[in-house]
Scaffold this motif. Structure first.
Motif, PDB file in Angstrom:
ATOM      1  N   ILE A  68      -8.965   4.816  -6.808  1.00  0.00           N
ATOM      2  CA  ILE A  68      -8.823   4.794  -5.348  1.00  0.00           C
ATOM      3  C   ILE A  68      -7.539   5.474  -4.891  1.00  0.00           C
ATOM      4  CG2 ILE A  68      -7.707   2.514  -5.256  1.00  0.00           C
ATOM      5  CD1 ILE A  68      -9.985   2.488  -2.724  1.00  0.00           C
ATOM      6  N   THR A  69      -6.549   5.587  -5.794  1.00  0.00           N
ATOM      7  CA  THR A  69      -5.308   6.233  -5.361  1.00  0.00           C
ATOM      8  C   THR A  69      -5.461   7.753  -5.249  1.00  0.00           C
ATOM      9  OG1 THR A  69      -4.245   6.593  -7.520  1.00  0.00           O
ATOM     10  CG2 THR A  69      -3.946   4.421  -6.518  1.00  0.00           C
ATOM     11  N   TRP A  70      -6.498   8.334  -5.923  1.00  0.00           N
ATOM     12  CA  TRP A  70      -6.721   9.774  -5.708  1.00  0.00           C
ATOM     13  C   TRP A  70      -8.062  10.047  -5.026  1.00  0.00           C
ATOM     14  CZ3 TRP A  70      -7.088   8.159 -11.003  1.00  0.00           C
ATOM     15  CH2 TRP A  70      -8.345   8.328 -11.594  1.00  0.00           C
ATOM     16  N   ASP A  71      -8.968   9.073  -5.033  1.00  0.00           N
ATOM     17  CA  ASP A  71     -10.290   9.273  -4.438  1.00  0.00           C
ATOM     18  C   ASP A  71     -10.618   8.103  -3.518  1.00  0.00           C
ATOM     19  OD1 ASP A  71     -12.931   9.805  -3.801  1.00  0.00           O
ATOM     20  OD2 ASP A  71     -13.707   9.069  -5.716  1.00  0.00           O
ATOM     21  N   PRO A  72     -10.195   8.189  -2.247  1.00  0.00           N
ATOM     22  CA  PRO A  72     -10.458   7.069  -1.334  1.00  0.00           C
ATOM     23  C   PRO A  72     -11.952   6.892  -1.032  1.00  0.00           C
ATOM     24  CG  PRO A  72      -9.494   8.908  -0.137  1.00  0.00           C
ATOM     25  CD  PRO A  72      -9.443   9.269  -1.600  1.00  0.00           C
ATOM     26  N   TYR A  73     -12.784   7.836  -1.504  1.00  0.00           N
ATOM     27  CA  TYR A  73     -14.238   7.696  -1.304  1.00  0.00           C
ATOM     28  C   TYR A  73     -14.890   6.911  -2.443  1.00  0.00           C
ATOM     29  CZ  TYR A  73     -13.311  11.048   2.308  1.00  0.00           C
ATOM     30  OH  TYR A  73     -12.792  11.643   3.420  1.00  0.00           O
ATOM     31  N   VAL A  74     -14.119   6.509  -3.414  1.00  0.00           N
ATOM     32  CA  VAL A  74     -14.603   5.769  -4.589  1.00  0.00           C
ATOM     33  C   VAL A  74     -16.004   6.204  -5.012  1.00  0.00           C
ATOM     34  CG1 VAL A  74     -13.034   3.812  -4.403  1.00  0.00           C
ATOM     35  CG2 VAL A  74     -15.215   3.698  -3.207  1.00  0.00           C
ATOM     36  N   ARG A  75     -16.132   7.495  -5.273  1.00  0.00           N
ATOM     37  CA  ARG A  75     -17.418   8.027  -5.718  1.00  0.00           C
ATOM     38  C   ARG A  75     -17.859   7.332  -7.004  1.00  0.00           C
ATOM     39  NH1 ARG A  75     -14.268  12.177  -3.809  1.00  0.00           N
ATOM     40  NH2 ARG A  75     -15.249  13.594  -2.305  1.00  0.00           N
ATOM     41  N   ASN A 127       3.103   5.132  -5.648  1.00  0.00           N
ATOM     42  CA  ASN A 127       4.117   4.862  -4.619  1.00  0.00           C
ATOM     43  C   ASN A 127       4.324   3.364  -4.434  1.00  0.00           C
ATOM     44  OD1 ASN A 127       4.275   7.624  -4.176  1.00  0.00           O
ATOM     45  ND2 ASN A 127       2.574   7.552  -2.723  1.00  0.00           N
ATOM     46  N   PHE A 128       4.343   2.623  -5.516  1.00  0.00           N
ATOM     47  CA  PHE A 128       4.456   1.167  -5.407  1.00  0.00           C
ATOM     48  C   PHE A 128       5.006   0.619  -6.709  1.00  0.00           C
ATOM     49  CE2 PHE A 128       0.404   2.326  -7.179  1.00  0.00           C
ATOM     50  CZ  PHE A 128       0.311   1.526  -8.299  1.00  0.00           C
ATOM     51  N   GLU A 129       5.579  -0.564  -6.606  1.00  0.00           N
ATOM     52  CA  GLU A 129       5.898  -1.352  -7.795  1.00  0.00           C
ATOM     53  C   GLU A 129       5.258  -2.730  -7.689  1.00  0.00           C
ATOM     54  OE1 GLU A 129       9.965  -1.314  -9.170  1.00  0.00           O
ATOM     55  OE2 GLU A 129      10.268   0.737  -8.409  1.00  0.00           O
ATOM     56  N   ARG A 139      -3.620   0.673   2.145  1.00  0.00           N
ATOM     57  CA  ARG A 139      -3.830   0.597   3.585  1.00  0.00           C
ATOM     58  C   ARG A 139      -3.475   1.935   4.236  1.00  0.00           C
ATOM     59  NH1 ARG A 139      -0.884  -3.586   4.320  1.00  0.00           N
ATOM     60  NH2 ARG A 139      -2.491  -5.157   4.076  1.00  0.00           N
ATOM     61  N   ALA A 140      -2.400   2.539   3.772  1.00  0.00           N
ATOM     62  CA  ALA A 140      -1.950   3.792   4.366  1.00  0.00           C
ATOM     63  C   ALA A 140      -2.912   4.939   4.049  1.00  0.00           C
ATOM     64  CB  ALA A 140      -0.546   4.134   3.864  1.00  0.00           C
ATOM     65  N   SER A 141      -3.502   4.941   2.847  1.00  0.00           N
ATOM     66  CA  SER A 141      -4.354   6.092   2.509  1.00  0.00           C
ATOM     67  C   SER A 141      -5.794   5.887   2.949  1.00  0.00           C
ATOM     68  CB  SER A 141      -4.272   6.391   1.007  1.00  0.00           C
ATOM     69  OG  SER A 141      -4.520   5.240   0.261  1.00  0.00           O
ATOM     70  N   GLY A 142      -6.194   4.654   3.238  1.00  0.00           N
ATOM     71  CA  GLY A 142      -7.543   4.414   3.740  1.00  0.00           C
ATOM     72  C   GLY A 142      -8.583   4.472   2.637  1.00  0.00           C
ATOM     73  N   SER A 143      -9.792   4.004   2.964  1.00  0.00           N
ATOM     74  CA  SER A 143     -10.870   4.024   1.979  1.00  0.00           C
ATOM     75  C   SER A 143     -12.209   4.065   2.699  1.00  0.00           C
ATOM     76  CB  SER A 143     -10.804   2.787   1.080  1.00  0.00           C
ATOM     77  OG  SER A 143     -10.942   1.612   1.855  1.00  0.00           O
ATOM     78  N   ALA A 144     -13.190   4.620   1.996  1.00  0.00           N
ATOM     79  CA  ALA A 144     -14.522   4.750   2.589  1.00  0.00           C
ATOM     80  C   ALA A 144     -15.269   3.432   2.582  1.00  0.00           C
ATOM     81  CB  ALA A 144     -15.326   5.808   1.834  1.00  0.00           C
ATOM     82  N   VAL A 145     -14.864   2.493   1.745  1.00  0.00           N
ATOM     83  CA  VAL A 145     -15.516   1.177   1.697  1.00  0.00           C
ATOM     84  C   VAL A 145     -14.462   0.105   1.959  1.00  0.00           C
ATOM     85  CG1 VAL A 145     -17.264   1.968   0.033  1.00  0.00           C
ATOM     86  CG2 VAL A 145     -15.179   0.859  -0.810  1.00  0.00           C
ATOM     87  N   ASN A 146     -14.922  -1.089   2.311  1.00  0.00           N
ATOM     88  CA  ASN A 146     -14.013  -2.224   2.442  1.00  0.00           C
ATOM     89  C   ASN A 146     -13.550  -2.632   1.054  1.00  0.00           C
ATOM     90  OD1 ASN A 146     -14.711  -2.522   5.310  1.00  0.00           O
ATOM     91  ND2 ASN A 146     -16.697  -3.159   4.482  1.00  0.00           N
ATOM     92  N   LEU A 147     -12.305  -3.101   0.992  1.00  0.00           N
ATOM     93  CA  LEU A 147     -11.742  -3.445  -0.311  1.00  0.00           C
ATOM     94  C   LEU A 147     -11.191  -4.857  -0.322  1.00  0.00           C
ATOM     95  CD1 LEU A 147      -9.549  -0.293  -1.021  1.00  0.00           C
ATOM     96  CD2 LEU A 147     -11.737  -0.854  -2.113  1.00  0.00           C
ATOM     97  N   ALA A 148     -11.351  -5.516  -1.462  1.00  0.00           N
ATOM     98  CA  ALA A 148     -10.647  -6.766  -1.727  1.00  0.00           C
ATOM     99  C   ALA A 148     -10.079  -6.610  -3.127  1.00  0.00           C
ATOM    100  CB  ALA A 148     -11.599  -7.952  -1.662  1.00  0.00           C
ATOM    101  N   ALA A 149      -8.810  -6.999  -3.310  1.00  0.00           N
ATOM    102  CA  ALA A 149      -8.135  -6.731  -4.588  1.00  0.00           C
ATOM    103  C   ALA A 149      -7.669  -8.018  -5.259  1.00  0.00           C
ATOM    104  CB  ALA A 149      -6.933  -5.816  -4.365  1.00  0.00           C
ATOM    105  N   ALA A 548     -17.624  11.917   5.953  1.00  0.00           N
ATOM    106  CA  ALA A 548     -17.557  10.456   5.828  1.00  0.00           C
ATOM    107  C   ALA A 548     -16.196   9.953   6.301  1.00  0.00           C
ATOM    108  CB  ALA A 548     -17.793  10.040   4.371  1.00  0.00           C
ATOM    109  N   ALA A 549     -16.223   8.932   7.114  1.00  0.00           N
ATOM    110  CA  ALA A 549     -14.981   8.375   7.641  1.00  0.00           C
ATOM    111  C   ALA A 549     -14.353   7.454   6.606  1.00  0.00           C
ATOM    112  CB  ALA A 549     -15.276   7.589   8.909  1.00  0.00           C
ATOM    113  N   LEU A 550     -13.029   7.332   6.673  1.00  0.00           N
ATOM    114  CA  LEU A 550     -12.344   6.335   5.846  1.00  0.00           C
ATOM    115  C   LEU A 550     -12.202   5.080   6.704  1.00  0.00           C
ATOM    116  CD1 LEU A 550      -9.664   8.550   4.030  1.00  0.00           C
ATOM    117  CD2 LEU A 550     -11.855   7.724   3.161  1.00  0.00           C
ATOM    118  N   ALA A 551     -13.358   4.471   6.975  1.00  0.00           N
ATOM    119  CA  ALA A 551     -13.398   3.355   7.925  1.00  0.00           C
ATOM    120  C   ALA A 551     -13.378   2.000   7.241  1.00  0.00           C
ATOM    121  CB  ALA A 551     -14.649   3.466   8.805  1.00  0.00           C
ATOM    122  N   GLY A 552     -13.185   2.001   5.926  1.00  0.00           N
ATOM    123  CA  GLY A 552     -13.164   0.719   5.210  1.00  0.00           C
ATOM    124  C   GLY A 552     -11.940  -0.108   5.582  1.00  0.00           C
ATOM    125  N   GLU A 553     -12.112  -1.416   5.509  1.00  0.00           N
ATOM    126  CA  GLU A 553     -10.998  -2.315   5.801  1.00  0.00           C
ATOM    127  C   GLU A 553     -10.444  -2.856   4.488  1.00  0.00           C
ATOM    128  OE1 GLU A 553     -10.039  -6.723   7.653  1.00  0.00           O
ATOM    129  OE2 GLU A 553     -12.086  -6.020   7.638  1.00  0.00           O
TER     130      GLU A 553
END
Ligand code: ZN
Length: 560
Positions: A68-75, A127-129, A139-149, A548-553
């Motif tokens: 997801i850090t390089w492909d926000p569309y999670v193909r 960009n995180f530790e 959150r900043a880069s967005g995603s095509a699907v909703n995410l829970a981590a 496709a929008a990066l409309a995922g939450e």
């Protein structure tokens, strides 16, 4: 004015109720109205003409943490009807992670989840530790699907114990530090805590993944930390040595749900998975929320005879290990070697990945055009036609193609009667796609479409409304995802429009679109007409849309 009106759809609302025919209107990312013959003014109108409309699929077992850090569309998940993905399963996360531990974390993922080190090195944006910083990046880069981590146990251990994480038990003080990190992650919005105790989960060089070194006290302390704020789901990919009774104790102490993976049917030990499911049922009768992750897909692996993972565990295969090129070809051609393999396969075994089920080994791709007619056919069929032994048929084909032939073997979960009863078990959840991992071995990201096409339509093993419930509302309720998983006014417009007469997943194919042009397996959707995430169209009958929008939450608040 509404943004979208879908007319005359067969509405499967996710609750398991019988379908109704009606219209559904969407405004500002939410379902505004549902009813027969809605009179609305809408920017876009789609006449579903009887096609089925359901909430989008929730994939509860993915490994998109790195991708997801390089492909926000999670193909390829969105095109396969998935609108929500839970990441961090098995605790193989990339956060929290100090810069000094990045290389080790990537190397472990290479082994345990079959990811290419080159791809990870080129792809991951670090960009995180901390876990909170990781969520902020997503959150900043967005995603095509909703995410829970999930926050991952192996990452917590590496953060606190460093290189010792994969070597020893933790001290009480170290456990307290990990518990503190769990509380921080839960406060930042983790959906829960994920771990693994499975002996199959090894990092680089075959060392155990760090969570496997945890003792019972550590497991109990961490789940209690997770449950202290009153939320969270604990998931674990359980080794045989971790009894369901310990997981019941963990659920009792934390008062939280416990999800248990990976419940796959093994033809050599056919009752084992049902014993676990029975123990899960018994725990539920005592008021604990335990649930077993099961798969509706056979565990299949692509391989070539240059590196045939499914048979490399046979002791008779040893002469072929560690040799390459002409030496390997000589071993594979040796009649004595072949007789030894045949003898071993004919003998009973407690556990064996490959068991000589030649009807479950198929030719995927040949390198010599003269062999093209063999593609997609089983070794059993080919051998019978040639009047030869199946092992000879497979090895001779591979030798004739300089070991370039690609085969696929169905290894576990291929007994369809057993799998049907696992899928229908009252305390199972259809899961285990492993999307985002094992990209060159298998691809089950289309598990939801496979459930709808194969198990519902072709086999009649489950009613369509129940299958839809198991792909949507069941997960949403378990994780406490607010306003998702049901077609209800006011709920998020996560939608899948499909044709029940044709829905399914197409054949696997290889594409070369990972960082650096590395390959992955993918499948195309069949019978999918539209996929919307929070009202935004992400895929249609042609697959993922270019626009496709990066409309995922990124979900950080959960109920219950
Ligand atoms: Zn996993």
């Amino acid at each position: 004015m509404d943004d979208l009106l879908i007319r005359s759809a067969t509405l499967l609302d996710g609750s398991g109720a019988e379908p109704t025919v009606g219209d559904l209107a969407v405004r500002n990312g939410r379902i505004r109205a549902i009813g027969p013959s809605l009179k609305v003014d809408s920017r876009q109108v789609i006449d579903a003409d009887g096609l089925a409309l359901m909430p989008g699929i929730i994939d509860s077992h993915t490994h998109f943490d790195a991708q997801i850090t390089w492909d926000p569309y999670v193909r390829p998940s969105p095109a396969l009807g998935v609108t929500t993905a839970v990441i961090g399963n098995c605790g193989f996360t990339i956060a929290p992670c100090r810069p000094a531990d990045r290389e080790l974390t990537m190397r472990n993922l290479t082994q345990v989840e079959g990811m290419s080190l080159d791809v990870l090195r080129q792809g991951i944006r670090w960009n995180f530790e901390t876990f909170a910083e990781y969520l902020a990046q997503l959150r900043a880069s967005g995603s095509a699907v909703n995410l829970a981590a999930y926050v991952g146990h192996s990452s917590l251990r590496t953060w606190v114990l460093g290189a010792d994480a994969a070597r020893r038990e933790a001290t009480p003080d170290e456990i307290a530090q990990m518990a503190g990190l769990v509380r921080e992650a839960m406060a930042a919005g983790a959906v829960g805590l994920a771990s693994s105790t499975s002996p199959a989960h090894n990092g680089e060089g075959g060392v155990p993944m760090p969570s496997r070194l945890a003792n019972d006290a550590e497991h109990l302390a961490l789940i209690e930390a997770m449950g202290q704020a009153g939320g969270g789901v604990y998931m674990v990919t359980k080794g045989g040595q971790m009894p369901v009774s310990l997981l019941e104790e963990m659920s009792a102490r934390s008062k939280r749900p416990v999800m248990i993976a990976a419940l796959l049917h093994n033809p050599m030990n056919p009752q084992a998975v049902f014993k676990d499911l029975d123990a899960i049922s018994a725990a539920n009768q005592r008021g604990r929320r335990l649930i077993g992750q099961v798969s509706c897909c056979p565990l299949t692996m692509d391989f070539t005879l240059a590196s045939p993972y499914p048979v490399e565990g046979l002791s008779s295969w040893k002469p072929a290990l560690g040799v390459q090129g002409a030496a390997l070809r000589a071993v594979l051609g040796d009649p004595t070697f072949r007789d030894a393999v045949r003898a071993e396969l004919a003998a009973p075994a407690v556990f064996r990945l490959f068991n000589g089920e030649w009807d479950k080994v198929h030719v995927v791709e040949v390198t010599d055009p003269r062999h093209r007619a063999l593609e997609q056919r089983s070794i059993a069929e080919i051998a019978a036609e040639q009047g030869r032994d199946p092992l000879d048929a497979m090895l001779d084909l591979a030798l004739a193609e300089d070991l370039g032939t690609t085969f696929v073997a169905q290894l576990l979960n291929s007994d369809e009667e057993a799998v049907a009863s696992m899928l229908n078990h009252p305390h199972s959840i259809v899961s285990l796609s492993d999307a985002g991992a094992h990209l060159t071995f298998f691809t089950d990201a289309g598990f939801g479409l496979h459930l709808l096409g194969h198990w519902v339509r072709e086999r009649g093993a489950m009613a369509l409304p129940e299958a839809v419930r198991r792909l949507t509302h069941q997960s949403a309720a378990l994780f406490g995802m607010p306003g998702r998983g049901l077609l209800r006014e006011g709920h998020a417009a996560d939608l899948l429009l499909f044709d029940p007469a044709t829905v399914g997943r197409g054949p696997k194919r290889r594409v070369f679109d990972l960082p650096g042009g590395a390959p992955r397996l993918t499948t195309d959707a069949l019978g999918v007409h539209g996929v919307w995430v929070n009202g935004g169209l992400v895929a249609d009958a042609k697959g993922l849309r270019d626009d496709a929008a990066l409309a995922g939450e990124l979900m950080t608040r959960f109920e219950g």
